[in-house]
Motif scaffolding. Sequence first.
Motif: not given
Length: 361
Positions: A94, A111, A115, A137, A139, A161-163, A184, A188-189, A273
Motif C-alpha cells: 500500500h 495496489a 489487496d 467500492h 472492502g 490511502s486505502g483499506k 476502497d 482509492q486503493g 487520481r
Amino acid sequence: MTTSPDPTSPDLSFLDLPGFLRAFVEETRPRATGAGIDPHEYGRVTGELAAAPDWPEACRRAGRRHLAAADLADADGRTVTAGEAYRRAARWFHFAGLMPHPDRAAAAEAATEADEAMRRALARLDPAAERIEGDTHAGWLRRPAGAARPAVVIVVPGMDSGKEEFHGVTEALLARGIAVLAIDGPGQGVLAATTQVEPDYHRVVARVIDALTGREDVDATRIGVIGLSLGGYYAATAAAHEPRVRATATVSGPYRLDWPALVPFVTATLVQRCAGSTAAARAFADRVDLTALAPRIPGPLLVVDGGEDGIPGATNGEPLARHAPHGEYLLVPHGNHLLGNATADWLPTTADWLTAHLTAH
C-alpha cells in the motif's frame, strides 16, 4: 514530429528538488508507524533511497520480503505467523502507492498486491472476514467475536490511502464490539487504476449501506462512518446526505481546499487520481468545500485535528465542528496529519465516542 505529453503523467519535476525526498520520508514516518509499519524497518527501507522515484519499488521490495516469509510460514502450518507477515506485506505494498509516479501501471500492480496480501492475511487471522464489493467500492467486513448483530462503522480512506492502511482504527473498534467495513472507493486503493476520485462520495456510502441492509449478522440501522484525511471530507458529505448514518468522525479532514495554494505533491496526486486530467483534479478540489454542507449534518459529529497539521491550501476541520449542529472538536496540539505521532491521544477516545453513539438506546 512533436510527441504529445502522456496525459496520465502530471508534472513530477518537484520530485527532483533538493531536500524533497528527505522531507517526504520524515513527513511520512509517523503515518507509517501509525499504520503499523515497524519504525526501524521504515528507517532501513527509506535510508537506502537515492531519489524520490525509487520509493515505490523500495516499498514493494519490502512487501515481497514479508510475502516470502509469509509463504514459508504458511507452508509450515504456522498460520498466525503467516497471517501477520501477509498483513505486513499488505502495508508495504500500500505504501508503495503514496509517491506520485509516472508508471501508473506499476502503481496499480502495487495496489493489487496490497489487496491480495490483505486477503491472505484475513484468511488466516480472521477467516470470518467477508469481501463486500460493487461498482463503487471494495472492502472487507469484519465482525467482533461473540457479538450478535453489532453496529457497523465504515472506514473511509483519503486521497492516496486505502483499506490496507488503517488497521489500528479497525482493531480499536472491533475490540469495543463494533463491526468494521474498511473500503476502497473511487480513485482509492485497488480501484484507483479503473476509477476517479468522487466528490459525491455520499453515493458510495449509500451503496455500501444498501449492501449491509437486511443482513442478520450486523445491524444496518446503527451505521457510523469514520473518514481519514480526504476521507474526512467524504465522511462529512455522507453525514449530510445520508440519513442512515447515525454518527460520524473525521480525522485530519479538510473543510476546504484551495487549488492555487496546494503544494505540488498534493496536486500531482490528485491529477493521477483523476486519470491524469489536471482540469478534473482542479474541478474536484473546487468541490471540496463543506461551508454549505456543515449546517446540514443532523447527527453527532466528532472532528479530530492535529495542531501540527498544516498542509498549504487545506483548511482544517475546526469550522466543520463549529458549524455542524452537533459538532464536537478534538484538537491534539502536537499531532501531525493523520496523528500517527499521537495515536494514544485520539484513537481510544474516538473509538469510544463512536461506540457510545452507536450503542446508545
